[in-house]
Design a protein around this motif. Sequence first.
Motif, PDB file in Angstrom:
ATOM      1  N   TYR A  51       0.810  -1.209   0.000  1.00 60.00           N
ATOM      2  CA  TYR A  51       0.000   0.000   0.000  1.00 60.00           C
ATOM      3  C   TYR A  51       0.846   1.264   0.000  1.00 60.00           C
ATOM      4  O   TYR A  51       0.341   2.348   0.303  1.00 60.00           O
ATOM      5  CB  TYR A  51      -0.936  -0.012   1.217  1.00 60.00           C
ATOM      6  CG  TYR A  51      -1.967  -1.102   1.149  1.00 60.00           C
ATOM      7  CD1 TYR A  51      -3.216  -0.881   0.582  1.00 60.00           C
ATOM      8  CD2 TYR A  51      -1.687  -2.382   1.626  1.00 60.00           C
ATOM      9  CE1 TYR A  51      -4.163  -1.885   0.502  1.00 60.00           C
ATOM     10  CE2 TYR A  51      -2.618  -3.398   1.556  1.00 60.00           C
ATOM     11  CZ  TYR A  51      -3.856  -3.148   0.986  1.00 60.00           C
ATOM     12  OH  TYR A  51      -4.795  -4.147   0.896  1.00 60.00           O
ATOM     13  N   PHE A  73      -4.715   4.970   5.696  1.00 56.77           N
ATOM     14  CA  PHE A  73      -5.085   4.059   6.767  1.00 56.77           C
ATOM     15  C   PHE A  73      -5.148   4.814   8.090  1.00 56.77           C
ATOM     16  O   PHE A  73      -4.399   5.768   8.328  1.00 56.77           O
ATOM     17  CB  PHE A  73      -4.093   2.909   6.877  1.00 56.77           C
ATOM     18  CG  PHE A  73      -4.288   1.841   5.837  1.00 56.77           C
ATOM     19  CD1 PHE A  73      -4.961   0.673   6.145  1.00 56.77           C
ATOM     20  CD2 PHE A  73      -3.824   2.019   4.535  1.00 56.77           C
ATOM     21  CE1 PHE A  73      -5.163  -0.303   5.189  1.00 56.77           C
ATOM     22  CE2 PHE A  73      -4.016   1.051   3.573  1.00 56.77           C
ATOM     23  CZ  PHE A  73      -4.687  -0.126   3.894  1.00 56.77           C
ATOM     24  N   THR A 402      -6.119 -13.185   4.777  1.00 60.01           N
ATOM     25  CA  THR A 402      -6.924 -11.981   4.640  1.00 60.01           C
ATOM     26  C   THR A 402      -8.095 -12.190   3.681  1.00 60.01           C
ATOM     27  O   THR A 402      -8.147 -13.191   2.961  1.00 60.01           O
ATOM     28  CB  THR A 402      -6.052 -10.822   4.139  1.00 60.01           C
ATOM     29  OG1 THR A 402      -5.797 -11.002   2.744  1.00 60.01           O
ATOM     30  CG2 THR A 402      -4.726 -10.751   4.885  1.00 60.01           C
ATOM     31  N   ARG A 404      -8.924 -11.111   0.803  1.00 55.12           N
ATOM     32  CA  ARG A 404      -8.728 -11.213  -0.640  1.00 55.12           C
ATOM     33  C   ARG A 404      -7.495 -12.028  -1.015  1.00 55.12           C
ATOM     34  O   ARG A 404      -6.985 -11.930  -2.121  1.00 55.12           O
ATOM     35  CB  ARG A 404      -8.646  -9.809  -1.249  1.00 55.12           C
ATOM     36  CG  ARG A 404      -9.930  -9.012  -1.021  1.00 55.12           C
ATOM     37  CD  ARG A 404     -10.021  -7.752  -1.859  1.00 55.12           C
ATOM     38  NE  ARG A 404      -8.881  -6.886  -1.678  1.00 55.12           N
ATOM     39  CZ  ARG A 404      -8.072  -6.486  -2.677  1.00 55.12           C
ATOM     40  NH1 ARG A 404      -8.293  -6.899  -3.902  1.00 55.12           N
ATOM     41  NH2 ARG A 404      -7.076  -5.681  -2.430  1.00 55.12           N
ATOM     42  N   LEU A 447       3.192  -3.530   6.490  1.00 56.74           N
ATOM     43  CA  LEU A 447       1.838  -3.021   6.607  1.00 56.74           C
ATOM     44  C   LEU A 447       1.725  -2.073   7.797  1.00 56.74           C
ATOM     45  O   LEU A 447       0.989  -1.081   7.744  1.00 56.74           O
ATOM     46  CB  LEU A 447       0.845  -4.174   6.771  1.00 56.74           C
ATOM     47  CG  LEU A 447      -0.611  -3.790   7.002  1.00 56.74           C
ATOM     48  CD1 LEU A 447      -1.167  -3.029   5.795  1.00 56.74           C
ATOM     49  CD2 LEU A 447      -1.454  -5.024   7.296  1.00 56.74           C
ATOM     50  N   PHE A 462      -9.226 -10.377  11.153  1.00 58.06           N
ATOM     51  CA  PHE A 462     -10.120  -9.463  10.457  1.00 58.06           C
ATOM     52  C   PHE A 462     -11.536  -9.565  11.007  1.00 58.06           C
ATOM     53  O   PHE A 462     -11.981 -10.632  11.442  1.00 58.06           O
ATOM     54  CB  PHE A 462     -10.141  -9.757   8.961  1.00 58.06           C
ATOM     55  CG  PHE A 462      -9.038  -9.080   8.199  1.00 58.06           C
ATOM     56  CD1 PHE A 462      -9.242  -7.846   7.604  1.00 58.06           C
ATOM     57  CD2 PHE A 462      -7.788  -9.669   8.083  1.00 58.06           C
ATOM     58  CE1 PHE A 462      -8.234  -7.210   6.908  1.00 58.06           C
ATOM     59  CE2 PHE A 462      -6.763  -9.046   7.395  1.00 58.06           C
ATOM     60  CZ  PHE A 462      -6.987  -7.806   6.801  1.00 58.06           C
ATOM     61  N   SER A 467     -13.681  -5.428   6.892  1.00 56.88           N
ATOM     62  CA  SER A 467     -13.361  -4.005   6.814  1.00 56.88           C
ATOM     63  C   SER A 467     -12.272  -3.572   7.787  1.00 56.88           C
ATOM     64  O   SER A 467     -11.647  -2.528   7.592  1.00 56.88           O
ATOM     65  CB  SER A 467     -14.624  -3.177   7.087  1.00 56.88           C
ATOM     66  OG  SER A 467     -15.051  -3.336   8.440  1.00 56.88           O
ATOM     67  N   LEU A 469      -8.936  -4.643  10.401  1.00 56.09           N
ATOM     68  CA  LEU A 469      -7.919  -5.548  10.917  1.00 56.09           C
ATOM     69  C   LEU A 469      -7.673  -5.200  12.378  1.00 56.09           C
ATOM     70  O   LEU A 469      -7.295  -4.074  12.699  1.00 56.09           O
ATOM     71  CB  LEU A 469      -6.615  -5.412  10.125  1.00 56.09           C
ATOM     72  CG  LEU A 469      -5.404  -6.171  10.681  1.00 56.09           C
ATOM     73  CD1 LEU A 469      -5.649  -7.677  10.664  1.00 56.09           C
ATOM     74  CD2 LEU A 469      -4.137  -5.821   9.890  1.00 56.09           C
ATOM     75  N   ARG A 490      -8.305   0.472   9.909  1.00 58.77           N
ATOM     76  CA  ARG A 490      -9.192   0.547   8.743  1.00 58.77           C
ATOM     77  C   ARG A 490      -8.493   1.336   7.641  1.00 58.77           C
ATOM     78  O   ARG A 490      -7.621   2.151   7.918  1.00 58.77           O
ATOM     79  CB  ARG A 490     -10.517   1.230   9.111  1.00 58.77           C
ATOM     80  CG  ARG A 490     -11.338   0.430  10.112  1.00 58.77           C
ATOM     81  CD  ARG A 490     -12.521   1.222  10.628  1.00 58.77           C
ATOM     82  NE  ARG A 490     -13.517   1.528   9.600  1.00 58.77           N
ATOM     83  CZ  ARG A 490     -14.491   0.725   9.240  1.00 58.77           C
ATOM     84  NH1 ARG A 490     -14.619  -0.455   9.803  1.00 58.77           N
ATOM     85  NH2 ARG A 490     -15.361   1.099   8.312  1.00 58.77           N
ATOM     86  N   TRP A 493      -8.466  -1.053   1.747  1.00 61.75           N
ATOM     87  CA  TRP A 493      -7.949  -2.401   1.475  1.00 61.75           C
ATOM     88  C   TRP A 493      -8.019  -2.745   0.000  1.00 61.75           C
ATOM     89  O   TRP A 493      -7.132  -3.430  -0.541  1.00 61.75           O
ATOM     90  CB  TRP A 493      -8.739  -3.430   2.285  1.00 61.75           C
ATOM     91  CG  TRP A 493      -8.670  -3.252   3.767  1.00 61.75           C
ATOM     92  CD1 TRP A 493      -9.671  -2.835   4.604  1.00 61.75           C
ATOM     93  CD2 TRP A 493      -7.524  -3.473   4.620  1.00 61.75           C
ATOM     94  NE1 TRP A 493      -9.234  -2.781   5.904  1.00 61.75           N
ATOM     95  CE2 TRP A 493      -7.933  -3.169   5.950  1.00 61.75           C
ATOM     96  CE3 TRP A 493      -6.227  -3.891   4.384  1.00 61.75           C
ATOM     97  CZ2 TRP A 493      -7.055  -3.283   7.021  1.00 61.75           C
ATOM     98  CZ3 TRP A 493      -5.357  -4.014   5.470  1.00 61.75           C
ATOM     99  CH2 TRP A 493      -5.774  -3.709   6.771  1.00 61.75           C
ATOM    100  N   SER A 494      -9.062  -2.293  -0.683  1.00 62.40           N
ATOM    101  CA  SER A 494      -9.256  -2.671  -2.096  1.00 62.40           C
ATOM    102  C   SER A 494      -8.191  -2.070  -3.015  1.00 62.40           C
ATOM    103  O   SER A 494      -8.047  -2.501  -4.156  1.00 62.40           O
ATOM    104  CB  SER A 494     -10.651  -2.239  -2.571  1.00 62.40           C
ATOM    105  OG  SER A 494     -10.790  -0.838  -2.478  1.00 62.40           O
ATOM    106  N   LEU A 498      -4.330  -6.820   0.144  1.00 65.94           N
ATOM    107  CA  LEU A 498      -4.959  -7.469   1.291  1.00 65.94           C
ATOM    108  C   LEU A 498      -6.452  -7.206   1.367  1.00 65.94           C
ATOM    109  O   LEU A 498      -7.131  -7.764   2.213  1.00 65.94           O
ATOM    110  CB  LEU A 498      -4.301  -6.998   2.595  1.00 65.94           C
ATOM    111  CG  LEU A 498      -2.787  -7.256   2.704  1.00 65.94           C
ATOM    112  CD1 LEU A 498      -2.276  -6.803   4.055  1.00 65.94           C
ATOM    113  CD2 LEU A 498      -2.460  -8.732   2.479  1.00 65.94           C
TER     114      LEU A 498
END
Length: 498
Positions: A51, A73, A402, A404, A447, A462, A467, A469, A490, A493-494, A498
């Motif tokens: 990210y 985040f 996770t 995804r 992360l 999660f 939504s 972690l 939060r 994530w998309s 992850l």
Amino acid sequence: MSALDRRTFLGRGLATAGGALASGIAIDTLGAHAAWAETGRTPPDPRRVGYGPLRRTPSRNTGEELLALPAGFSYVVLGRTGTPMSDGVATPIAHDGMAAFPGTRRHTVRLIRNHEVRTPPGSPLGRVHVPGSARYDELGVGGTTTLEVDPRSGEVVRHFVSLNGTIINCAGGRMLHERGWLTCEETTAGPAQGWQRKHGYVFEVPLNGPVPGRPAASMPLTAMGRFSHEAVAVDPRTGYVYETEDDSGKPDGFYRFRPRDPRNLAAGGVLEMLKIEGVDGYDCREGQRMGARLPVEWVTIDDPDPDLEGGAATCTQQGLAKGGAKFNRLEGCWYGDGSVFFNSTSGGDAKNGDAPGADGYREGYGQVWRYVPGRGRGGTLVLVYESPGRKELDSPDNLTFTPRGGIVLCEDDASSVDADPHPLAPGLANVNRLIGLDPRGGQPFELAVNIADDSEFAGACFSPDGSTLFANQLGSTAELDPPGRTYAIRGPWSRGPL
């Protein structure tokens, strides 16, 4: 994967868009990650992995800079040590393993959290304790707390002691059919160390039942073994419980418990240790090849509840005497895609420089193993990742898959000759991180970084909707400072893997 497996997998909080492939992608992630290290190829540009760069980030509800996170985040602090809870008890110290379940109210999440308290018997300092409750050991200082939280607002709806009378509750795992949490004692201490009862067991914490002021009765599941427990994972097809052992400085075993009744673990069963088929005392700690498939058999532990005070052989000694395989510091354990994944925190050929253990083994930077249960046979063991050095991954502890298809690993680099500083955490010699593994190429990335102190991350999990972690910062296991904290993270994530 059968329909039952898929429902179970998605029921663990991984049901999102594309979530149907999550476990398979995660396995591919580990394989790709291992390939980079094994071939020596130059990995992708870190700026394009994960990210993006991390920055020191203040908490939304306290304003303290405790974590470094990627742009976009945010986090809130939940259940800091010393915070008064709904039952009037101060939040204990040493926040460790944890699981997330659907809450009792709309939009809420229920967390069951371990406390690895290591104070002397009966000490009031940071203790998990409700006077008058049903406790296994009246002098016990450890246990679990339960939090009902709204991750959107960061509000703690209620929080309370859900089990007490135990000690050194490190990690654990979900019960069969999500009925609650199995909490584990990382010790074999007993009366000789000042406790009223023997310790080194697994205990049940029901999801429903404990309420503020009335914790669950703490009753040990003695047939599951008396050893230095770390984590467990339950195979939903068989009800078998897989258990990791973390007895620092000594070879450890990987166990499975075959219950007589999977819905009633107290009814007993058979405890076994993993053995590499046809090879006595196989050493998994070093000299292993990633991707090699090792056939497995299981040896029975004849006395799962040994009288250690009377000089009986430990569970580990019993298993190794029958040819059980040797591991080093087995910690995090997770079930998915019909397999059990577990971390060896200090396994591997790349050494961290710490002094060797009693048998001469020198610690490595960590391994991730996969056990595939066999259909009528012992199954297969595969080393899916081994860290080549501290910059990539240093001492993996808890792990979680996770929504995804990525993987999050919690680092537990409490101390090491090989110092591990970080530019975002000046003044800290051994910095711990949450490491993500990108399913698109297996590349690891940072992360989160604990910039508050040098305590480990633990309990990553999660929320059921994917939504949020949740993760714990252990803090001190014997003092009030540094405090333990639970984070709700939060973000977008998309936009990443992850």
